[in-house]
Structure formats: C-alpha cells, structure tokens
Design a protein around this motif. Sequence first.
Motif, PDB file in Angstrom:
ATOM      1  N   THR A   1       0.858  -1.178   0.000  1.00  0.00           N
ATOM      2  CA  THR A   1       0.000   0.000   0.000  1.00  0.00           C
ATOM      3  C   THR A   1       0.897   1.232   0.000  1.00  0.00           C
ATOM      4  N   ASN A   2       1.029   1.853  -1.165  1.00  0.00           N
ATOM      5  CA  ASN A   2       1.794   3.086  -1.264  1.00  0.00           C
ATOM      6  C   ASN A   2       0.904   4.258  -0.901  1.00  0.00           C
ATOM      7  N   PRO A   3       1.443   5.298  -0.257  1.00  0.00           N
ATOM      8  CA  PRO A   3       0.621   6.454   0.119  1.00  0.00           C
ATOM      9  C   PRO A   3      -0.117   7.034  -1.092  1.00  0.00           C
ATOM     10  N   GLY A   4      -1.414   7.195  -0.939  1.00  0.00           N
ATOM     11  CA  GLY A   4      -2.234   7.813  -1.976  1.00  0.00           C
ATOM     12  C   GLY A   4      -2.491   6.939  -3.188  1.00  0.00           C
ATOM     13  N   GLU A   5      -2.153   5.667  -3.122  1.00  0.00           N
ATOM     14  CA  GLU A   5      -2.367   4.771  -4.263  1.00  0.00           C
ATOM     15  C   GLU A   5      -3.181   3.562  -3.838  1.00  0.00           C
ATOM     16  N   GLU A   6      -3.656   2.827  -4.822  1.00  0.00           N
ATOM     17  CA  GLU A   6      -4.420   1.624  -4.512  1.00  0.00           C
ATOM     18  C   GLU A   6      -3.503   0.550  -3.924  1.00  0.00           C
TER      19      GLU A   6
END
Length: 71
Positions: A46-51
């Motif tokens: 889970t990358n910040p601001g991404e799916e």
Amino acid sequence: MDLGALMKVKSSWDKFTRNHPKFPAFLNAVKAQGVKEGAIIEIRITNPGEETLTGNIKVTAEDLDLVKTFS
C-alpha cells in the motif's frame, strides 16, 4: 561473497531489524510453525495515496522442495 560484502549485508540487516523489530519475531514464528503444503502466502503493498496491490500463492510440494534446497 567476500567478507566486505558479507559485513555490509549484516549491517543492513541489523539496521532493518532496528527499524522493524517485530519482523524477526514473525520470521521465527513462521520457522517454528513451518510452512506446509496448501498454505497461502500473501503480500500486500500500500503506497501512500495509491491503490493497494495484493498477490498470493498457494504453497505446493514443489515449492517446499525448492525451499529445502536453500536451507
């Protein structure tokens, strides 16, 4: 692997375990319990601001044979 490279890997591992102290305990628990045929290994990123990306594998007998060759 030469001694310098080995020392660099050790230093990196030590830093990693200081930053993530629960991870070695997790690996020890997995080692103690073992991974059996039919087990599901899942990884989630889970990358910040991404799916969130998720993948998994169902462990086969052939997978276990491969792991045994490295241990």
